[in-house]
Design a protein around this motif. Structure first.
Motif, PDB file in Angstrom:
ATOM      1  N   ARG A 136      25.140  42.219  53.480  1.00  0.00           N
ATOM      2  CA  ARG A 136      25.329  42.300  54.931  1.00  0.00           C
ATOM      3  C   ARG A 136      26.784  42.584  55.312  1.00  0.00           C
ATOM      4  O   ARG A 136      27.145  42.572  56.483  1.00  0.00           O
ATOM      5  CB  ARG A 136      24.849  40.989  55.572  1.00  0.00           C
ATOM      6  CG  ARG A 136      23.348  40.835  55.499  1.00  0.00           C
ATOM      7  CD  ARG A 136      22.840  39.456  55.886  1.00  0.00           C
ATOM      8  NE  ARG A 136      22.911  39.188  57.311  1.00  0.00           N
ATOM      9  CZ  ARG A 136      21.976  38.510  57.993  1.00  0.00           C
ATOM     10  NH1 ARG A 136      20.890  38.063  57.362  1.00  0.00           N
ATOM     11  NH2 ARG A 136      22.117  38.282  59.275  1.00  0.00           N
ATOM     12  N   GLY A 137      27.617  42.837  54.314  1.00  0.00           N
ATOM     13  CA  GLY A 137      28.990  43.243  54.578  1.00  0.00           C
ATOM     14  C   GLY A 137      30.018  42.130  54.573  1.00  0.00           C
ATOM     15  O   GLY A 137      31.187  42.367  54.899  1.00  0.00           O
ATOM     16  N   TRP A 138      29.619  40.922  54.174  1.00  0.00           N
ATOM     17  CA  TRP A 138      30.565  39.811  54.114  1.00  0.00           C
ATOM     18  C   TRP A 138      31.283  39.798  52.779  1.00  0.00           C
ATOM     19  O   TRP A 138      30.701  40.124  51.732  1.00  0.00           O
ATOM     20  CB  TRP A 138      29.828  38.485  54.286  1.00  0.00           C
ATOM     21  CG  TRP A 138      29.352  38.230  55.681  1.00  0.00           C
ATOM     22  CD1 TRP A 138      28.181  38.662  56.235  1.00  0.00           C
ATOM     23  CD2 TRP A 138      30.016  37.475  56.688  1.00  0.00           C
ATOM     24  NE1 TRP A 138      28.079  38.233  57.537  1.00  0.00           N
ATOM     25  CE2 TRP A 138      29.197  37.498  57.844  1.00  0.00           C
ATOM     26  CE3 TRP A 138      31.227  36.791  56.737  1.00  0.00           C
ATOM     27  CZ2 TRP A 138      29.548  36.862  59.022  1.00  0.00           C
ATOM     28  CZ3 TRP A 138      31.590  36.155  57.909  1.00  0.00           C
ATOM     29  CH2 TRP A 138      30.754  36.188  59.042  1.00  0.00           C
ATOM     30  N   GLU A 148      28.219  38.111  63.185  1.00  0.00           N
ATOM     31  CA  GLU A 148      27.746  39.483  63.079  1.00  0.00           C
ATOM     32  C   GLU A 148      27.386  40.050  64.450  1.00  0.00           C
ATOM     33  O   GLU A 148      27.644  41.226  64.729  1.00  0.00           O
ATOM     34  CB  GLU A 148      26.499  39.513  62.176  1.00  0.00           C
ATOM     35  CG  GLU A 148      26.789  39.172  60.723  1.00  0.00           C
ATOM     36  CD  GLU A 148      25.537  39.028  59.900  1.00  0.00           C
ATOM     37  OE1 GLU A 148      25.646  39.068  58.663  1.00  0.00           O
ATOM     38  OE2 GLU A 148      24.446  38.842  60.489  1.00  0.00           O
TER      39      GLU A 148
END
Length: 224
Positions: A99-101, A221
């Protein structure tokens, strides 16, 4: 600015807190100290020197600290080849990375112990950095491990969430200015974690993963 989720390891990603309790209890017993296991349990998460000081007090023989820590390390090391990850730990880290973390470990463990813990979690390919006991002057509840973890990945505390299982984790995150999420998998009562600064509490990594879309992480987010 990148977003980061910082994770404690013992009791948060691995089911190891009670192994530490047993190892510390035996180390104290061998040195002639009677320390109740319930007291040791509540001190897990502190660095070795801080744990000994917390449990034995300022009047102790400080020259004994190193020997106590070495005894604990030897006893705990007998489990290195079979340390268990908590349910959902690996999946949680991988999902967050997807999720891009940025996933960062902030732990009191170091050296061979940290290697064994990382092997148990088995998600090194999605871990962007590790702030260990070897990297900071002061461990939790000081904010140093949180600051170091963020520095490693170039993330701001305003874009970070800390996930841990002890009051020391919650206090370190709060002192650093990060939002804190607590897991009950380390055996610390919900009320104690909330009093120490937890903004949300889940049972374990699997529970956090199943509620990820309604968690603090999703709130960050959705700010984009």
């Amino acid at each position: 600015m990148p977003r980061a989720v910082l994770f404690d390891v013992d009791g948060t990603l691995t089911d190891t807190n009670h192994l530490h309790v047993i190892a510390w209890w035996e180390a104290f017993r061998q040195a002639g100290h009677h320390v109740a296991m319930r007291e040791i349990h509540r001190a897990i998460g502190l660095s070795a020197n801080d744990l000994v000081a917390h449990l034995l007090g300022d009047g102790r023989d400080g020259d004994e600290d190193e020997a106590l820590a070495a005894a604990h390390d030897t006893l705990y090391g007998t489990w290195f080849d079979r340390l268990p990850a908590l349910d959902g730990a690996q999946d949680l880290l991988r999902t967050l990375a997807d999720r891009g973390w940025l996933v960062v470990l902030a732990t009191s463990a170091g050296g061979a112990e940290l290697k064994a813990l990382r092997r148990a979690v088995d998600a090194d390919d999605v871990i962007a950095g590790v702030a260990s006991a070897d990297d900071v002057a002061a461990g939790k509840p000081a904010p140093d491990p949180v600051h170091q973890a963020l520095k490693l990945v170039g993330a701001s505390v305003t874009e970070a969430v800390f996930v841990g299982d002890t009051v020391w984790d919650m206090k370190a995150a709060t002192e650093a200015g990060a939002r804190a999420v607590a897991l009950l998998s380390g055996g610390i009562p919900r009320a104690d974690l909330e009093e120490a600064g937890a903004a949300a509490v889940y049972q374990d990594p699997a529970d956090l993963l199943s509620h990820l879309d309604s968690s603090l992480i999703a709130e960050y987010e959705n700010r984009a």
